[in-house]
Every structure is written in structure tokens, then in C-alpha cells.
Scaffold this motif. Structure first.
Motif, PDB file in Angstrom:
ATOM      1  N   TRP A  61       2.146  -7.152   1.596  1.00  0.00           N
ATOM      2  CA  TRP A  61       1.498  -8.172   2.418  1.00  0.00           C
ATOM      3  C   TRP A  61       1.503  -9.559   1.755  1.00  0.00           C
ATOM      4  CZ3 TRP A  61      -2.405  -4.175   1.119  1.00  0.00           C
ATOM      5  CH2 TRP A  61      -3.327  -4.568   0.165  1.00  0.00           C
ATOM      6  N   SER A 119     -11.197   4.802  -5.191  1.00  0.00           N
ATOM      7  CA  SER A 119     -10.795   5.830  -4.226  1.00  0.00           C
ATOM      8  C   SER A 119     -10.161   7.033  -4.918  1.00  0.00           C
ATOM      9  CB  SER A 119      -9.821   5.244  -3.193  1.00  0.00           C
ATOM     10  OG  SER A 119      -8.511   5.185  -3.710  1.00  0.00           O
ATOM     11  N   PRO A 121       0.807  -1.222   0.000  1.00  0.00           N
ATOM     12  CA  PRO A 121       0.000   0.000   0.000  1.00  0.00           C
ATOM     13  C   PRO A 121       0.842   1.276   0.000  1.00  0.00           C
ATOM     14  CG  PRO A 121      -0.040  -1.054   2.162  1.00  0.00           C
ATOM     15  CD  PRO A 121       0.627  -2.006   1.231  1.00  0.00           C
ATOM     16  N   ALA A 142      -8.843  -3.994   2.809  1.00  0.00           N
ATOM     17  CA  ALA A 142      -9.313  -4.500   4.104  1.00  0.00           C
ATOM     18  C   ALA A 142     -10.829  -4.620   4.116  1.00  0.00           C
ATOM     19  CB  ALA A 142      -8.861  -3.583   5.237  1.00  0.00           C
ATOM     20  N   LYS A 143     -11.489  -3.657   3.506  1.00  0.00           N
ATOM     21  CA  LYS A 143     -12.955  -3.670   3.499  1.00  0.00           C
ATOM     22  C   LYS A 143     -13.518  -4.696   2.523  1.00  0.00           C
ATOM     23  CE  LYS A 143     -17.020  -0.813   2.391  1.00  0.00           C
ATOM     24  NZ  LYS A 143     -17.909  -1.241   3.467  1.00  0.00           N
ATOM     25  N   PHE A 144     -13.004  -4.673   1.293  1.00  0.00           N
ATOM     26  CA  PHE A 144     -13.629  -5.458   0.230  1.00  0.00           C
ATOM     27  C   PHE A 144     -12.931  -6.804  -0.034  1.00  0.00           C
ATOM     28  CE2 PHE A 144     -14.771  -1.008  -1.019  1.00  0.00           C
ATOM     29  CZ  PHE A 144     -16.143  -1.133  -0.921  1.00  0.00           C
ATOM     30  N   PHE A 182      -4.724   0.109   1.232  1.00  0.00           N
ATOM     31  CA  PHE A 182      -4.864  -0.906   2.268  1.00  0.00           C
ATOM     32  C   PHE A 182      -6.305  -0.992   2.773  1.00  0.00           C
ATOM     33  CE2 PHE A 182      -4.971  -1.907   6.831  1.00  0.00           C
ATOM     34  CZ  PHE A 182      -4.496  -3.201   6.792  1.00  0.00           C
ATOM     35  N   THR A 183      -6.898   0.169   2.996  1.00  0.00           N
ATOM     36  CA  THR A 183      -8.234   0.152   3.609  1.00  0.00           C
ATOM     37  C   THR A 183      -9.280  -0.426   2.649  1.00  0.00           C
ATOM     38  OG1 THR A 183      -8.559   2.481   2.979  1.00  0.00           O
ATOM     39  CG2 THR A 183      -7.758   2.043   5.210  1.00  0.00           C
ATOM     40  N   TYR A 184      -9.181  -0.116   1.362  1.00  0.00           N
ATOM     41  CA  TYR A 184     -10.109  -0.715   0.406  1.00  0.00           C
ATOM     42  C   TYR A 184      -9.961  -2.233   0.395  1.00  0.00           C
ATOM     43  CZ  TYR A 184     -12.372   3.254  -1.857  1.00  0.00           C
ATOM     44  OH  TYR A 184     -13.173   4.341  -2.128  1.00  0.00           O
ATOM     45  N   THR A 219     -10.590  -7.091  -1.932  1.00  0.00           N
ATOM     46  CA  THR A 219     -10.081  -6.915  -3.284  1.00  0.00           C
ATOM     47  C   THR A 219     -10.187  -5.434  -3.585  1.00  0.00           C
ATOM     48  OG1 THR A 219     -10.407  -7.464  -5.618  1.00  0.00           O
ATOM     49  CG2 THR A 219     -12.375  -7.274  -4.293  1.00  0.00           C
ATOM     50  N   ARG A 220      -9.702  -5.026  -4.720  1.00  0.00           N
ATOM     51  CA  ARG A 220      -9.975  -3.665  -5.158  1.00  0.00           C
ATOM     52  C   ARG A 220      -9.553  -3.506  -6.602  1.00  0.00           C
ATOM     53  NH1 ARG A 220      -4.767  -2.895  -3.084  1.00  0.00           N
ATOM     54  NH2 ARG A 220      -3.548  -1.379  -4.273  1.00  0.00           N
ATOM     55  N   ASN A 221     -10.100  -2.480  -7.238  1.00  0.00           N
ATOM     56  CA  ASN A 221      -9.644  -2.082  -8.556  1.00  0.00           C
ATOM     57  C   ASN A 221      -8.409  -1.224  -8.318  1.00  0.00           C
ATOM     58  OD1 ASN A 221      -9.457  -0.270 -10.923  1.00  0.00           O
ATOM     59  ND2 ASN A 221     -11.189  -1.493 -11.609  1.00  0.00           N
ATOM     60  N   TRP A 222      -7.259  -1.763  -8.621  1.00  0.00           N
ATOM     61  CA  TRP A 222      -6.022  -1.122  -8.172  1.00  0.00           C
ATOM     62  C   TRP A 222      -5.460  -0.115  -9.167  1.00  0.00           C
ATOM     63  CZ3 TRP A 222      -2.674  -2.470 -11.919  1.00  0.00           C
ATOM     64  CH2 TRP A 222      -2.838  -3.710 -12.535  1.00  0.00           C
ATOM     65  N   HIS A 229      -2.681   6.340   1.450  1.00  0.00           N
ATOM     66  CA  HIS A 229      -3.629   6.173   0.355  1.00  0.00           C
ATOM     67  C   HIS A 229      -4.720   5.199   0.795  1.00  0.00           C
ATOM     68  CE1 HIS A 229      -4.239   7.066  -3.870  1.00  0.00           C
ATOM     69  NE2 HIS A 229      -3.095   7.727  -3.860  1.00  0.00           N
ATOM     70  N   GLY A 230      -5.719   4.991  -0.034  1.00  0.00           N
ATOM     71  CA  GLY A 230      -6.789   4.060   0.317  1.00  0.00           C
ATOM     72  C   GLY A 230      -6.489   2.612  -0.052  1.00  0.00           C
TER      73      GLY A 230
END
Lengths: 382, 382, 382, 382
Positions: D315, D126, D102, D113-115, D109-111, D117-120, D106-107
Motif C-alpha cells: 500500500w 496478533s 500484508p 486498518a484499526k490502529f 492489514f486489519t491491525y 500502525t502496528r508492531n510488525w 494474516h492480521g
């Protein structure tokens, strides 16, 4: 408020008019980790789309969906999914006669009364074309539900005075898509088709109804009172274009039943938990699911756009007028309404599943569970 | 989410269990300037309250409402109106047998399945006692609507197989409250009463239905699609306890109508504006009101609490059990359901009126307008 | 819409005016299985209530809460919790001079402008007395959070130009309630008290601020964009009466920081997961919690009700007027604001916890977890 | 719930990631009869778009908006307005190093953590690219407000330690768009530009703030308590990417003011109605507008994406890592944040206007009213 949003945790927000540039919707609250492609959505859009047969409109809409957001490497990310479907075959010219002369029982007058204006091409925002958005969003909802072992199926159980015989859920799954009427009883389907063509040939249209079942719902879904399963279904099913009645369980017939006859006694199920011995309650007690299938029925009135000559008035000229609504209109709604009803059921139940914390994220990507198709709830008499 | 809120601009939020300390609700969004007293609310509560006749429960609830806020010098201030109604006659002891042995077709099992616990006295949160809140809030809504010339009336049109004849709105206004069944056809009312007593004497109960009309609605009320008048009514009417079917206009019969027969042609009304020549559309086109009366029907199944012996299971002991639900239960729901249906109609339509900016604050304090009772919409066949 | 509802899954709906019959609220969405008694709620109400010291109003309200619903055998049932708090010590007479002559910087004029009327006794709906509802609902939210290991604490960090030194979370927990100012720095507390009394003696009042920390929040709480943790906190904290500024993390000072200085680098935490090495981000990145404490600050302006002579106008008589707002008014708000800020934080975070499915029902009844009070986030400079 | 919806009657629902196919939004509740074209929207999009100057990112996005629905003959129809903006210049490759490592603050890690996954690519959901939707919707809101005589203007009042002098609303209207910093004080603007470039040259970024005024608001706008003007602004302003503080009126300074100094006395205005003699209250009393301008300030922290070397952890690999976020990133946010803040103000106030029934449909098409630019509220000290 504005009529274009449905759902609470799983929300769809829609836009679009029949003859505008594009239809579109935003699906918010879809869990992350669901495998999803445009093809998954397209499959249901194709079932809804015009031009499938003689008894559906010949309007030439390819109805190709584009997914603009919410995906990464073929999986949902938990963020909003934006979809658009371009409008192609729009011929607004032929609607000009009706700009200030409302078609009978159409939304022309009421939209103008409410907004002081309206998009008049092809029915504008009141067009059933809007349901392309519902089916697109519903396809995603269905996919989530399927991964959790919940299965939804609807079929046409009556057109005019032609009634389908009572069918099993397995028959619905197997036969509904085999004929252009989407009736799981092939003999009745043929009669329905013939009846519809007779109305069509006379420049008229005809009403009908859709029967549905939802299997695999966990018990404990729903909420007391205003958010009961039947209340939310009431909104969902009455929002379906042309819907004039919604019933679940015994439906309208319940008024003639005594309590002793209608009540479903309890026994222990295979897993040792209480289960009702019968399902006159339609899968819902106290607004909350019992674990038995939820089933019900929606009546759709005849299409209002008919070539037969009717009388209207022109509010600009102050004159009476004869009108013929000539065009590529469906002579009967339930056949194309089946995927719409299924979509609204899926949107309703995926929302209840999420609210109850019953969508298992680990199953989103797994094989679809097996359905319990053994149980056959009692169906309304025809 | 939690099932205790209804409405968007005019919102009611409720709480309370049958045998808890008190029922209560918050009415948010009531316009300022409405004359209001506890008596205005009490009048409708008295129509709903138990112990009115032989065919209603004899539970001794005075149902006295206290208004805690939202008033200044007898007028609403536009701020939230909090109301409480104490529970008095609660005898929870007799519900102990059912704590872990669900009564057939009651919410006992489903509430426990959802929450893992429940308030078991008298049905707790699933008790129809909750509707005392709806009627209290609805009384305020009705008063606003009356000041704007909108009038709502319901009556019982069927119990078991006894059907009322078709009645006019004037008859409904005049005769509904004259008999304990709340049926505007006095002969049918007598038959309904007798039928109900027969069921009651056998330790059983019976279903029925309620017909309603709403007059004086301005045209242009409602919204497209998910917030159409019929969709919102669908939620409201299916939320009524024991409701299994909702229909408006031709309702379920619409499936057998051709488009030409069902469509309502246009003519010019007295004021020079277009008006439909008939009302098979039930006052709603494209989800929006036409200005003609909205009418429909709600089916309520038979009360599930009956003295007749039924079978259930006890999930604690793992044993089968015979149960008799003895107590002061209604043998039929529609008579006391009439004010509940009226309340939900009022809550639905006052919300639509506010959203459309159609509540004229200057009329809130004025004399109630005259109602157009001349028009008689077609009613469902019985 | 109507300003009396907060939250999405865990919702509080409130009513009541300062001098009305009672204050009350409905808490919807509280999970089943939480041990709850009126005493649990009363404890926080007592912290908020008037008459606690020389620097709070001497109005004699006992603020005793009654829980009307939502409980069974001392545990929540998952259904709505209705609470009422009677108003006792209401002396409306002294507000008569202000009915049509608005007090400076009070809500008198704006309420009348909005509603055309208002409940004028004691400030009516605009009175901070409303926060009794917030604190009652917040007490339930806090209890849930505590059971999940989340702990909230606020203290007064500035009054006028007197600033508390930077304190640890442990100091806040230990010392805040030890003095009437609710400042965890005892020396500053004494200065604040003295300063407040000087203003009070001059017939004036003074502003101040509240600093808060929330510990034990899981990472991943919140949502993108409009529902980010800071956006929801923004609404919650700016709703606190007299609030004029909300800051989190570096707050207003962030404008003077370079990115390199403000950015918090990542290391591995004890559990092997990434954790920021510092907390200039205030526990939130991209709108979502990082797992470090969330901290921030709220500024409350000086009470507007002061005995000093001020000028106003009377809109009935058309005359200028001198006014003195004499009564039992707080000379400073933050001391009684501390439980209010804590309540709004609790309502905000319990809602986020429920939305994220992070409230473990099995812990609701357990011992409260231990709090990590080792970590001390950087605090705004004073 | 899902963070992509704002507003109550006037609602915007958004979707899109930085490197997805397209951004888009649905505007629901726009009144019928507003003249609207894509150009109206494009104008504000151009103010927000990247590549405007040396101190904004050089990412090459044309940001061309397409309006898909809601129009007839150049006027809004009252039905939903769907808009899409294609993403063109997406270079996701360079984000690959950060998929599991991360970026500081920035978002990322948190995205995850929440989802899970994320669109990186490019920050995904974000990314501040999302605000293209807000500006598009806000342009419509602004146009409605302008037709009703309400005008909104923001400018950059501080970057790092460089503060603009106090300027008049007229200066803001005249000078803000004259320089790339969007600061209405040209001398300060030049210093701000130079400071920003220094940070940029060092591979760093810098914070700043935006001051805003809203003129022409009618009195009586807003609602008590949770929906007060400042509470809604609190949510709106804290939702702005990188926002760490929101203040209105005296803001944070109010903590040091006595009540007598801060209170604004009343006099009669030109129209004979009461009007405050000064505006330390920031245009809002009791949560409701007084008719004086609403003004306030938003702090935006420094951009987190900086080329300077920082430490993070991966991670996946479990290793520490040095990162340099090289790309086309803004070195300072407020210059492009000005149209975003204006958009959120417009969305907030048009919603309040509609709720209060204060949008006059007859003026939607008229000439824009004149603004009262004489009044100059006190501004926060710098």
C-alpha cells in the motif's frame, strides 16, 4: 472485583507487593501514535520515589521502569503496554514481629481477616509502594492529556494546622516542585517542613491535604449519575492510600451556602458559547464538565507506621504486646502523594476523554497546546 | 460507561427522566430465597417521595412500584428483578423557558453539551427523580443486609450553620424519622426546619449534610486499592445528587491529627479476636473492614432551582435573560436525601458481602438478627 | 455475572420470565439523535412473536412494546431507553407436573440446582420468551447500523436433512420473509415446512440452522484476542437459545483446507486500498474486520418440549414418571430464531462500531445508505 | 474493550508482542492458599513452547516464566499474580517485506486498518505467541480446578481428512502426550504426522481440530442467557487463534436430530439425585451444568504463514508483489493448540466455580481428588 484495575476504556491493571520480586502494571486502551519512552514514565516515578529528602523515607529504591510491550519505533501501537519495576531494597526481617501482631491502624489485621494469609513483608499488597504502578500508568495518561491541552497540577495545601495561602494555578505550576514539601506557597512550605520534623523527632507522624486543579477540559465530559465526573473522582481520590476525605468545588463548605450564593450565573464566553461567570460548581454540573477548571481537595491521614510505642495483641500467642514500628517510613504523606493524586486524576480524565471521543489522534504527536492559566477558580478556604 | 449501572455482583441498572413515561430499574444478582413484596420496596419509596412536608416539594407523585419479575410465591428466584414506577405529575410546560437558556448551576447546559440534545422536562435524566430507582433497589439490598445482621442508618446532621449534637446510633434509629428534617437531634431539627423556611421564604435554598453509620459488618470485607471500601463508597456517595464532599472516619479533620493520636491500638475482643480499642479509622483499614462500624458524612449543596431572579443566556437567541425557577422544588436536599444515602450504602455493602461470600442463604428468610448498638464511634465535630 | 447483560458501550440489560408480569430491558449507550418510535421496535417483535403460522407456537402474545424513557420529540437523547412488554397469555397450571420432575433436556433441573428454586411457569427465566428483549434492543441497534450503511440478514439454511441451496445476499433480503420457514430458497422452504409438520404430527420436533451475512462493515472493527470479532460473536451466537454450534467463514470445513487454498490473496480495490480477492476468511483477519462481509452459521437443536412420552424422575416423591410436554410449543426453532440471530448480530456490531468511533452522528437521521449487495461471499457447503 | 482481559472473578490481563521485550500477564482473583511455584506454570508452558518436534516451529524460545508477586512461602495470597516471560529469539528483519504488504489472511492489514500502525515484527500483537500468557494463567486455573476434582483434557481429533477414532477420557489422559501430534489415537496420530509433513514439504500448511472433555464439574454451574456456559465457552474457544468453529454436545450435527432422539431422559443417580441417562446435551442444559461432562470441539484453520508463493499488494508503493512467508512457522496448529484450548477451558470454568462459590478453600492444599473417568460422553462423529 480484585482492586487492581482502574478505568474503562483506558485501563490500568496492577500487581505487586512491597517486598515481592517486582511491581508491574498493564495499561490497556492507550491510543496508537503517542510518542513514548521509558524516560517519560521515569520522570514521574522519580517524583514519587523514596529518599528525596529528610521528610521522606530513605528506602533505597531506584524505581527504574521497563516497558515490555506496546511500542514500535518510539510510538505506542494501541496494544497493551506492560511495565515492570523491580523491587530492590527489601528488608523483610524487621516485619517479623508484626506477622501475627497487627500494627495499629495498618492493614495487617484486615488483610489477614479477608485472605486468611498475607504477604507480610513491608506491608505487602497494602503498601503504598503499589502507587508506583499508578504513577507509571498516570504518566502515560498525562502525556495524552497534555497533547490535547489538558493540564493537571496538585500541591500540598495543608499539613497539620499549617495552611498554605490561596495560590494561582500558575504558582502551582511554577513553585510546587521547588521545595521538598511540594507546596506552592514557599513560606507555608517552610513551616510545614519544620512541623513535620517536629513530629518526626517525637517518633510521630502528621496528616495533611492536597489541593488540585485540572485545566483545559472540554465541556460535555462525564456521564449522568453513577459515572458522573465527581463519582469517578470520588473512587479515584478515596483509593489514594490514607485518603479520608474528598471534596470538589466548595466541598464541605457547600453545606453552609444558600443556593443563590452558590449558583453560578451564565454569560457568553469569548467564543459566543455560554460560560458560567464563576466556578463555585467546581467545573462540574449534573455530573458533566462545564469547561471551567475542575478543582478539589484530598485529605490524607498521618502515616500509621510510627516509632512511638503503641499497644497491640498477638493472635497466635494471645498476648498483649508493645510495638514500635521502626524503619524508613514517611513522617507525612502529601509530599509524595502529589504525583499519586495527579496520576489518579490523569487516569480518570483520560478515560472520560476517550469515552467522549475527545482524544484527537492527530494531536498526539504534536506540540503540547497552550494552557489557559488566566482563570483562577475559587479555592476552599483554609 | 453510561452512568446507569452500579454494583458488581449485585447490580442495579436504571432508566427514566423526570417527565418521561416511567422510571425503572433492573436488579441483577439478588440471591434466591429472599422474601420480597412490593410493600417492602414501597416503604422506602414513601420516605423519599415528594410532598411529605412543607420543606419538601409538593409535586404529587404517588411513586407506586410494580415488580415485574424475579419472584415466585413471594420469594426471590435469583433471576433479575425488574421494577417500574410510573411518572404521573409531570408539567413540562413550565420548563420551556429553559430549553436553550440554562438554569444556573443546573445540568441543562452540560447535558446539551454532551449529548447535543436533552429531555428538558423537569430536568430530564439529570433530575433527582432518578433516585427513586436507587431507593427501590436499595430497599432490596437493605432487606438482605438486615437478614445478615447489618444495619444502616443516616440522619441529617447539619443544615446551613445549624449543627446537630453528636447522637448515638440508637438515637438515630429512634428519632430520625420523627421529624420532617430527618435529624435525630429534635432541638436541632426544629432549628433546621426554621432556617430552611427562612431561605424558602426568600426564594432561596440552603445546603446541608448527612451523617451515616453502618453496623454489623463482618471484618474482612472489601478489597485492596481501587476497590477498597472507601473507594467504592467514594463513588457511591459522590453520585448522590448535589454531593460535594465525602468523608469517613475522622474525614477532613484527619489532616490535623498526628499518627499517634489517630492510630487505634489493638486489644482482644469478647470472642478472643483482635479488635481496635477505638474507631478513628472509621471501620476501615487498608481498604478492608475491621468489624467496627463504618461511619461518614456527605455534604449536599443547596438546591439549584430557586425562585430568586438570576441571570442566564439563551444560546439560540444570543440574548441575556433573567430567570426565576418557579415550581415545586425542595428548598433543602438532605431530608429526602437520607433514604437515598442509605440506599447507596446498602447497594455498596450488599455487593461487598456477596463478593466475600458472606451472605448466608439460610438466614435470608429468618428473623432479622439483633444489632450491636452499644458501640458508638466517634463522630466528626460540628 | 448474572447473564442478563450484553455489550460494552451499547449495553442491553434484561429481565423477565415466561409467565411473570412483564418482560423488559434497558438499552444503555444508544447515541443521541436517532429517530425512534415504538413502531420501529414492534416491527421486529412481530417477526419473532408466536402464532405466526402452523409451525410456530400458537401462544397468544401480542408482544406490544412500551418505550418508557430515552426519547424527546421522537429522537433518542443518549440516555437509557427502558422498554417493557407485558405478558398476557400465561397458563402456568399445565407446568405444575414438572415443578419437581424435570422435563428432559430442559433447564428445569439445572435452574433448581443453581438457585435452589425457580420460576417454574412456562420455563420461567430459561424460556426463549426472554429473546423478546433481545429483539427489542436489537431493533434499535439495527436502526443505527442501517443509518451507517451496515446491513444484517439471516435465513434458515437447514432443517433436519433438508438443505437450502446457496443463495445470494439479495435473495436473502428478498425472499426470506416470504415464507413461514424464513428460508430464502423457496423450494427448500417448502420441503422444510413439510418435514417439520411430519415431526410435529409424530409429537416430535426437529433441529436446524441459520445462515447470516453482515454487509457494509468498515475495515478495522474489532480488537485483538479475547475481544476479537469472532470471540464476541461466539458468545452472542452461543447465547441464542438451543445453539450448539457456531461457525464463521469456512467454519468446521476449515479443518480440511490447506493454507494455500484457504488464504485469500490481496489486490487493490476500487478505492486504491488493499482488498482480499476472496472471502474464505469470513470478513475477519486477526480478529478484526477486513471490510468484506462477515458470514457464518448457527445450529439450533430441536425444541426439547415435545408431546411424545418420555421418562423423568420426581425429586420430591423419588419416583420415576412418564411425561408428555403438551402445549403450544414450536416444533422447530430457526424460523423464529432468524430475528433473534439478527438482533444478536446487531447488538454485537453496533457495540464494535461505537468502540471504534465509527458511528457518525450526522448520519443517524439521514437516509439509509445504499448497500453493496454485489459481493457474494462463499458460503458453507450444505 | 481492549481484547487483553478474560474472566470476571478470576481475571487474566495480558500484554506482549511476538518480538517485543517480554510477554506478561496479571492473574487477579486467584484464591489465597493455593500452593504455587514457577514450575507448576512452566510445565504447561513447555507443552506449548516451540521447537518440540519436526511439525512445530523451530523458533528457539525457552519461555521461562517469572512470578513477580502474589506468593508468600509458596502459597498464593489472594492478591494479583504478575508473571513475565522474556522474548529471546526474535529476528524481526525478515518481516520487513511485509510492513506495508500484508501477508494473505494474516492480521497485518486489519491491525494497520484499526490502529493506523502496528508492531510488525513476527506478527506483533496478533502473533499466537500471546497464548503463552493464556497457558501461564491457565496453569494456575487448572491447579485450582484439580484441587476441586475438576479435570480438563483435550486432544487433536482431526488434521486435514485424517480423523481419530472415538477415544475414552482415560485414553485421552494416557495417550495424548505420547506423540508429537497430541492425538490420543496412536494410529491416527501417525497418519496425521505424515499428512502434515506432506503439506510442509510442499510449502503449505493444513487445518485441524481439537476435541475436549471436562469432568468433575458440579451441577448448577453457569448462568442464564448471555453468561451461559456455552456462551462463555463460545467466546473462549473462538478467541483461540485460527478458530473458525465451536461446537458442544452434538454440535453441528444437532441440526439433523429430532427432539425425541436428542433429549436425554432422567433417572436417579447413585446419590439419589436426578441424572440424565445420556449426554447428548453436552453437560449443559439451560446454560447451566448438569453434572455430566462438558465436551466439545474447536476447528483451527491452517496456518496462514506458508512458504508457497502468494500474491499481495504494497500500500506504500501501490504495486502488486509476490510473497513467500519463509520462517520457522508451524505447519499445523492443533498439536500446540491443545494446551491453549485446555488453558481457556480452565480459565472459563474456574471463573464459573468462583462465581458459584464452589471453590472450597480447604481443598486447595489437599491431595487432588479422584476423577470419575468411567463416564464416557458421546462424541461427535468423525
Amino acid at each position: 472485583m480484585n482492586g487492581n484495575r482502574f478505568g474503562r476504556l483506558f485501563q490500568v491493571t496492577t500487581y505487586g507487593e512491597s517486598h515481592g520480586r517486582a511491581m508491574g502494571c498493564v495499561v490497556s486502551g492507550c491510543p496508537a501514535g503517542l510518542p513514548l519512552s521509558a524516560e517519560d514514565v521515569q520522570r514521574d516515578l522519580d517524583r514519587r520515589k523514596p529518599g528525596q529528602s529528610m521528610i521522606t523515607t530513605s528506602r533505597g529504591e531506584p524505581d527504574e521502569v521497563t516497558i515490555n510491550s506496546g511500542l514500535q519505533d518510539g510510538y505506542t501501537t494501541g496494544t497493551p503496554i506492560g511495565m515492570t519495576i523491580q523491587n530492590k531494597d527489601a528488608r523483610s526481617g524487621k516485619y517479623e514481629p508484626f506477622i501475627t501482631a497487627p500494627r495499629p491502624s495498618h492493614g495487617d489485621f484486615t488483610y489477614s481477616a479477608k485472605f486468611g494469609t498475607r504477604n507480610w513483608g513491608g506491608g505487602g499488597r497494602s503498601s503504598a509502594r503499589e502507587t508506583v504502578n499508578w504513577v507509571a500508568a498516570g504518566a502515560i495518561a498525562k502525556k495524552i492529556l497534555a497533547s490535547q491541552g489538558v493540564q493537571i497540577k496538585a500541591h500540598v495545601n495543608q499539613i497539620g494546622d499549617v495552611k498554605a495561602r490561596e495560590v494561582t494555578f500558575e504558582e502551582m505550576l511554577e513553585h510546587t516542585e521547588e521545595n521538598e514539601v511540594r507546596c506552592a506557597d514557599p513560606e507555608a512550605a517552610e513551616e510545614m517542613r519544620a512541623l513535620t520534623e517536629r513530629y518526626q523527632q517525637e517518633g510521630d507522624s502528621i496528616g495533611g491535604s492536597i489541593y488540585f486543579e485540572v485545566h483545559g477540559l472540554p465541556r460535555g465530559l462525564g456521564a449522568p449519575r453513577f459515572d458522573s465526573v465527581e463519582a469517578r473522582l470520588g473512587q479515584a481520590m478515596m483509593a489514594v492510600p490514607a485518603s479520608t476525605a474528598f471534596e470538589f468545588g466548595l466541598g464541605r463548605r457547600a453545606r453552609e451556602y444558600g443556593g443563590y450564593d452558590r449558583n453560578d450565573e451564565w454569560e457568553f464566553g469569548e467564543d459566543g458559547d455560554p460560560v458560567p461567570v464563576s466556578n463555585d460548581h467546581g467545573g462540574i454540573q449534573g455530573g458533566i464538565t462545564t469547561g471551567l477548571p475542575v478543582y478539589g481537595e484530598v485529605t490524607l491521614h498521618a502515616p500509621t507506621s510510627i516509632p512511638k510505642t503503641q499497644t497491640t495483641v498477638d493472635w497466635e500467642t494471645g498476648e498483649e504486646k508493645e510495638v514500635q514500628v521502626i524503619g524508613r517510613h514517611d513522617p507525612v504523606l502529601p509530599p509524595r502523594g502529589v504525583p499519586v493524586v495527579e496520576a489518579m486524576l490523569a487516569l480518570t480524565f483520560v478515560d472520560f476523554m476517550l469515552l467522549a471521543g475527545r482524544v484527537n489522534p492527530d494531536r498526539l504527536d504534536g506540540d503540547v497546546g497552550e494552557y489557559d492559566t488566566d482563570y483562577h477558580p475559587s479555592q476552599p478556604e483554609h
